[in-house]
Write a protein that holds these residues in place. Structure first.
Motif, PDB file in Angstrom:
ATOM      1  N   TRP A 193      -2.564   3.095   7.788  1.00  0.00           N
ATOM      2  CA  TRP A 193      -1.593   4.185   7.867  1.00  0.00           C
ATOM      3  C   TRP A 193      -1.047   4.514   6.472  1.00  0.00           C
ATOM      4  O   TRP A 193      -0.924   5.681   6.106  1.00  0.00           O
ATOM      5  CB  TRP A 193      -0.420   3.782   8.773  1.00  0.00           C
ATOM      6  CG  TRP A 193      -0.759   3.706  10.234  1.00  0.00           C
ATOM      7  CD1 TRP A 193      -1.867   4.206  10.855  1.00  0.00           C
ATOM      8  CD2 TRP A 193       0.032   3.079  11.258  1.00  0.00           C
ATOM      9  NE1 TRP A 193      -1.824   3.928  12.204  1.00  0.00           N
ATOM     10  CE2 TRP A 193      -0.670   3.238  12.487  1.00  0.00           C
ATOM     11  CE3 TRP A 193       1.239   2.388  11.265  1.00  0.00           C
ATOM     12  CZ2 TRP A 193      -0.182   2.737  13.694  1.00  0.00           C
ATOM     13  CZ3 TRP A 193       1.720   1.889  12.481  1.00  0.00           C
ATOM     14  CH2 TRP A 193       1.023   2.065  13.674  1.00  0.00           C
ATOM     15  N   ALA A 194      -0.739   3.464   5.727  1.00  0.00           N
ATOM     16  CA  ALA A 194      -0.152   3.663   4.398  1.00  0.00           C
ATOM     17  C   ALA A 194      -1.169   4.168   3.381  1.00  0.00           C
ATOM     18  O   ALA A 194      -0.792   4.743   2.352  1.00  0.00           O
ATOM     19  CB  ALA A 194       0.469   2.364   3.906  1.00  0.00           C
ATOM     20  N   LEU A 224      -2.794  13.516   8.448  1.00  0.00           N
ATOM     21  CA  LEU A 224      -4.040  12.778   8.623  1.00  0.00           C
ATOM     22  C   LEU A 224      -5.240  13.573   8.147  1.00  0.00           C
ATOM     23  O   LEU A 224      -5.298  14.797   8.296  1.00  0.00           O
ATOM     24  CB  LEU A 224      -4.245  12.438  10.107  1.00  0.00           C
ATOM     25  CG  LEU A 224      -3.209  11.521  10.751  1.00  0.00           C
ATOM     26  CD1 LEU A 224      -3.467  11.423  12.259  1.00  0.00           C
ATOM     27  CD2 LEU A 224      -3.222  10.132  10.124  1.00  0.00           C
ATOM     28  N   ASN A 225      -6.204  12.865   7.588  1.00  0.00           N
ATOM     29  CA  ASN A 225      -7.514  13.403   7.243  1.00  0.00           C
ATOM     30  C   ASN A 225      -7.410  14.634   6.354  1.00  0.00           C
ATOM     31  O   ASN A 225      -8.089  15.639   6.563  1.00  0.00           O
ATOM     32  CB  ASN A 225      -8.319  13.708   8.513  1.00  0.00           C
ATOM     33  CG  ASN A 225      -9.795  13.471   8.320  1.00  0.00           C
ATOM     34  OD1 ASN A 225     -10.547  14.406   8.050  1.00  0.00           O
ATOM     35  ND2 ASN A 225     -10.237  12.235   8.438  1.00  0.00           N
ATOM     36  N   ASN A 226      -6.565  14.528   5.336  1.00  0.00           N
ATOM     37  CA  ASN A 226      -6.401  15.636   4.396  1.00  0.00           C
ATOM     38  C   ASN A 226      -7.637  15.755   3.525  1.00  0.00           C
ATOM     39  O   ASN A 226      -7.985  14.844   2.795  1.00  0.00           O
ATOM     40  CB  ASN A 226      -5.163  15.411   3.526  1.00  0.00           C
ATOM     41  CG  ASN A 226      -3.906  15.330   4.364  1.00  0.00           C
ATOM     42  OD1 ASN A 226      -3.528  14.263   4.820  1.00  0.00           O
ATOM     43  ND2 ASN A 226      -3.267  16.459   4.577  1.00  0.00           N
ATOM     44  N   GLN A 261       0.821  -1.204   0.000  1.00  0.00           N
ATOM     45  CA  GLN A 261       0.000   0.000   0.000  1.00  0.00           C
ATOM     46  C   GLN A 261       0.859   1.260   0.000  1.00  0.00           C
ATOM     47  O   GLN A 261       0.490   2.283  -0.599  1.00  0.00           O
ATOM     48  CB  GLN A 261      -0.934   0.007   1.207  1.00  0.00           C
ATOM     49  CG  GLN A 261      -1.806   1.240   1.342  1.00  0.00           C
ATOM     50  CD  GLN A 261      -2.812   1.409   0.221  1.00  0.00           C
ATOM     51  OE1 GLN A 261      -3.878   0.820   0.229  1.00  0.00           O
ATOM     52  NE2 GLN A 261      -2.474   2.230  -0.776  1.00  0.00           N
ATOM     53  N   ALA A 262       2.005   1.221   0.619  1.00  0.00           N
ATOM     54  CA  ALA A 262       2.885   2.393   0.670  1.00  0.00           C
ATOM     55  C   ALA A 262       3.421   2.771  -0.702  1.00  0.00           C
ATOM     56  O   ALA A 262       3.894   3.902  -0.893  1.00  0.00           O
ATOM     57  CB  ALA A 262       4.032   2.140   1.635  1.00  0.00           C
ATOM     58  N   GLY A 263       3.331   1.853  -1.680  1.00  0.00           N
ATOM     59  CA  GLY A 263       3.749   2.166  -3.039  1.00  0.00           C
ATOM     60  C   GLY A 263       2.596   2.280  -4.010  1.00  0.00           C
ATOM     61  O   GLY A 263       2.802   2.417  -5.216  1.00  0.00           O
ATOM     62  N   LEU A 275       3.118   9.901   0.386  1.00  0.00           N
ATOM     63  CA  LEU A 275       3.308  10.374   1.748  1.00  0.00           C
ATOM     64  C   LEU A 275       2.215   9.743   2.586  1.00  0.00           C
ATOM     65  O   LEU A 275       1.042   9.785   2.198  1.00  0.00           O
ATOM     66  CB  LEU A 275       3.222  11.897   1.838  1.00  0.00           C
ATOM     67  CG  LEU A 275       4.382  12.772   1.340  1.00  0.00           C
ATOM     68  CD1 LEU A 275       5.686  12.364   1.966  1.00  0.00           C
ATOM     69  CD2 LEU A 275       4.459  12.798  -0.165  1.00  0.00           C
ATOM     70  N   THR A 276       2.540   9.165   3.726  1.00  0.00           N
ATOM     71  CA  THR A 276       1.585   8.392   4.508  1.00  0.00           C
ATOM     72  C   THR A 276       1.512   8.893   5.949  1.00  0.00           C
ATOM     73  O   THR A 276       2.110   9.920   6.292  1.00  0.00           O
ATOM     74  CB  THR A 276       1.981   6.909   4.507  1.00  0.00           C
ATOM     75  OG1 THR A 276       3.144   6.736   5.341  1.00  0.00           O
ATOM     76  CG2 THR A 276       2.302   6.416   3.095  1.00  0.00           C
ATOM     77  N   ALA A 277       0.830   8.134   6.793  1.00  0.00           N
ATOM     78  CA  ALA A 277       0.703   8.491   8.210  1.00  0.00           C
ATOM     79  C   ALA A 277       1.992   8.260   8.985  1.00  0.00           C
ATOM     80  O   ALA A 277       2.060   8.597  10.172  1.00  0.00           O
ATOM     81  CB  ALA A 277      -0.432   7.694   8.856  1.00  0.00           C
TER      82      ALA A 277
END
Length: 696
Positions: A204-205, A268-270, A149-151, A235-237
């Motif tokens: 998070w990711a 968070l929560n953008n 998920q981070a990618g 960009l992640t948590a």
């Protein structure tokens, strides 16, 4: 008289937010006590104290602030529960209408698709989980991992920005916010009481931001993601962000892991955001309160009151992140929540850069942050605080934009939002109070309008030095606890200020006020001229004109440009345009402008029975107020991030299938890939089949 476009009045699961949306998006904020309990009586000595000669002299010692010059497209058959009656075409002629709005309006409907006007086509640009970084695997919902998920493209895309990529013909850089996660719709067999570490780390990711290059098809408006481009980024948590400006290093943002108070993990929560003239993007951290647990264990009175004012309450959080990272447990890290609720600035052209949280813009539930420039080149950023009875703000920089593409100019421009003055809005109506009865009936002068003043809260200067203009609060307190500063100076309580956009053509500023079902309830503020309806379900849009059309001005005129709802309702208003010739609209949220100066409005939580949608409305000329619906969303989805270019319209389809009782095993929507496939938030591009410009 022309027949009004029909309104759907009965469809189970349609119209208004679902309980699932309230649960995962904002932590059931509407069901909790409204955080703003101030009476906000506006008395002369409050402002006199804030603007005392001594206060302004202190500010001058820090920094000088200058004042110079439809066809429905479904990827596969609709699920049985999503079937709807056939949509009848409107009697509107596409050749009529304001320039940019000459299309046949989409009729309100509950079809499980992105429904667009006749003569238009669409495609899905990118879906949740599509790989965008090198090494990221193809999406597999049954084998998803945090590393994968981070990618990959994140979840619940919201704000969108498209920036030029000059050296690569036909390509642009797409930046997207990922507001929040719907774990029930992401994971089979999800146990909300006992999420696994892997599920939490995937979430998070899936939060944060994505940067992805997109390529256009020359013969249409179709866009496609370019996977694994060198500019693509996630960009992640858990990514590193840097606090800058006057609150960086403050005692209120220091933690055990970051004793200097300058390095934050995650955003968070953008929600919505903005695009700057110097080529960066801005991202508003909104409902951050819901991620933090054990606020009830913070018993020191001042700290507890500050948390409550931001809606940080209760014991365990919804997602239970505190079980896997102490920073989400306020009993262990009481300052961590203060490190969220900022505007983030990202340089999408530098994948190695560290995004910055700009503390000079204040901390609240940021819905958006859209800048315009003063006549002498200083950025002014307009911002809304998305909560019932909260305020809207602006920031006026004391530094001018440096022209050119040199490294020195770029570095200078990355400091523009660290120095300047933060203001909050106070509005006054020009009609007798007796004429504002809470029904939405127009006053005797035929318009809801008045004047306003921008009240300064604090001024930030070089090297983080700052001065407060609010009696009883230090500058650091103003920036970290900006809501309380607004309370103290008597700012006007609004009906959920969400996106705020200055028109690039006229300079007028448009404020989307989504709704406020608590307006006029016992113990709550009643109707006023800017918020004229009690129990306001449908919202309104305010039009603000700065004095002499100078964004740095501290005074302005305002009027309600649009009062949303069923056009047959006497309480609605469309800038004076005939109401039998407009589309019904409810709950305005994000706004944008097209190349012709029309305002485009996306909705969130439609209370008229139809799915949410995107609307265009003329802001000038003899068709001012003419409002037409351009598209509707799939079942359970919200319209976000609209971008309207010459030849295409781009939207975020956020939280499709987010309907009470839905799950991975029992989906409420078949969008975008048809039955048997997991529901996936996505970005959609729409264009004219004949290749001509939108709405001309």
């Amino acid at each position: 008289m022309r027949k009004l476009l029909p309104i759907i009045t009965s469809h189970q699961g349609s119209g208004g937010r679902s309980a699932m949306t309230c649960r995962f998006r904002c932590g059931d904020a509407c069901f909790h006590e409204v955080p703003n309990t101030s009476d906000n009586e506006y008395v002369g000595d409050v402002i006199a104290g804030a603007l005392s000669r001594r206060s302004m002299m202190r500010a001058a010692a820090v920094v000088t602030v200058a004042t110079a010059a439809g066809s429905a497209v479904v990827a596969g058959p609709a699920a049985p529960e999503a079937a709807a009656a056939p949509v009848k075409p409107s009697s509107h002629k596409s050749k009529k209408g304001a320039r940019g709005l000459r299309f046949t309006p989409v009729v309100p409907n509950t079809t499980d698709s992105v429904t667009i006007p006749d003569g238009y086509a669409q495609n899905v640009v990118i879906r949740w989980g599509e790989p965008i970084l090198r090494g990221a695997p193809a999406f597999d919902a049954d084998k998803q991992t945090a590393k994968a998920q981070a990618g990959q493209f994140g979840y619940n895309n919201d704000f969108l920005s498209l920036l030029p990529l000059h050296r690569e013909r036909g390509r642009q850089v797409l930046v997207a916010n990922h507001e929040y996660t719907d774990e029930i719709l992401m994971f089979k067999g999800y146990d909300a009481a006992n999420p696994t570490r892997e599920q939490v780390e995937i979430a998070w990711a899936a939060h944060g931001l994505s940067v992805v290059v997109v390529e256009e098809e020359r013969k249409s408006g179709k866009l496609s993601a370019v996977s694994r481009h060198q500019l693509n980024r996630r960009l992640t948590a858990t990514s590193e962000f840097r606090l800058t400006g006057p609150a960086a290093g403050s005692e209120y943002v220091r933690t055990k892991a970051d004793p200097r108070g300058t390095k934050v993990l995650g955003t968070l929560n953008n929600c919505a955001g903005g695009t700057t003239p110097w080529g960066t993007t801005l991202h508003g951290e909104e409902n951050f309160n819901q991620y933090f647990a054990n606020a009830e264990k913070v018993t020191e009175p001042t700290a507890a009151a500050r948390l409550k004012r931001y809606g940080v309450i209760g014991a365990a959080s919804e997602r239970k992140w505190e079980r896997f990272d102490d920073r989400f447990d306020l009993a262990k890290e009481p300052n961590e929540a203060n490190r969220f609720g900022w505007v983030v600035e990202l340089d999408p052209y530098d994948p190695e850069s560290t995004p910055r949280k700009r503390t000079a813009l204040g901390r609240f539930k940021h819905e958006a942050a859209q800048p315009r420039l003063t006549h002498d080149g200083r950025p002014v950023v307009y911002m809304g605080d998305d909560e019932k009875f909260d305020y809207f703000y602006k920031f006026v920089s004391s530094k001018r934009v440096a022209k050119g593409t040199s490294r020195a100019a770029h570095e200078h421009n990355l400091t523009l939002l660290d120095e300047g003055t933060l203001y909050v809005a106070k509005l006054t109506g020009d009609s007798p109070a007796a004429e504002i009865d809470g029904t939405g009936k127009l006053p005797a002068d035929g318009e809801f309008d008045g004047s306003g003043v921008w009240i300064p809260l604090a001024t930030a200067g070089p090297k983080g030095h700052a001065v407060s203009h609010v009696d009883g609060m230090s500058a650091e307190e103003v920036y970290v606890f900006t809501r309380q500063a607004g309370d103290k100076v008597g700012a006007t309580k609004m009906d959920r200020p969400e996106d705020i956009e200055p028109s690039p053509y006229t300079g007028k500023v448009y404020v989307a006020l989504t709704n406020n079902s608590d307006r006029g309830k016992a113990g709550k503020a009643g109707a006023d001229e800017a918020n004229p309806r009690n129990l306001n379900k449908h919202g309104q849009i305010l039009e603000l004109t700065e004095r002499r059309n100078r964004p740095e001005s501290t005074t302005f005129a305002w009027s309600l440009f649009l009062v949303a709802g069923d056009p047959e309702d006497p309480a609605t208003y469309f800038a004076g345009f005939p109401k039998d010739k407009v589309s019904p609209i409810s709950c305005p949220d994000n706004v944008a402008f097209d190349p012709h100066g029309n305002l485009w409005i996306s909705t969130d939580g439609n209370q008229l029975g139809s799915h949410d949608g995107l609307f265009g409305v003329a802001t000038k000329g003899d068709r001012r107020g003419e409002l037409k619906q351009f598209l509707t969303m799939p079942k359970g989805a919200e319209t976000c991030g609209p971008l309207v270019q010459d030849r295409r319209v781009i939207v975020s389809v956020q939280h499709p299938g987010e309907v009470d009782g839905a799950s991975v095993e029992k989906p409420a929507s078949a969008w975008p890939d048809g039955p048997g496939k997991i529901v996936r938030p996505s970005v959609v591009s729409v264009w004219r089949k004949d290749g001509c410009d939108i709405g001309v």
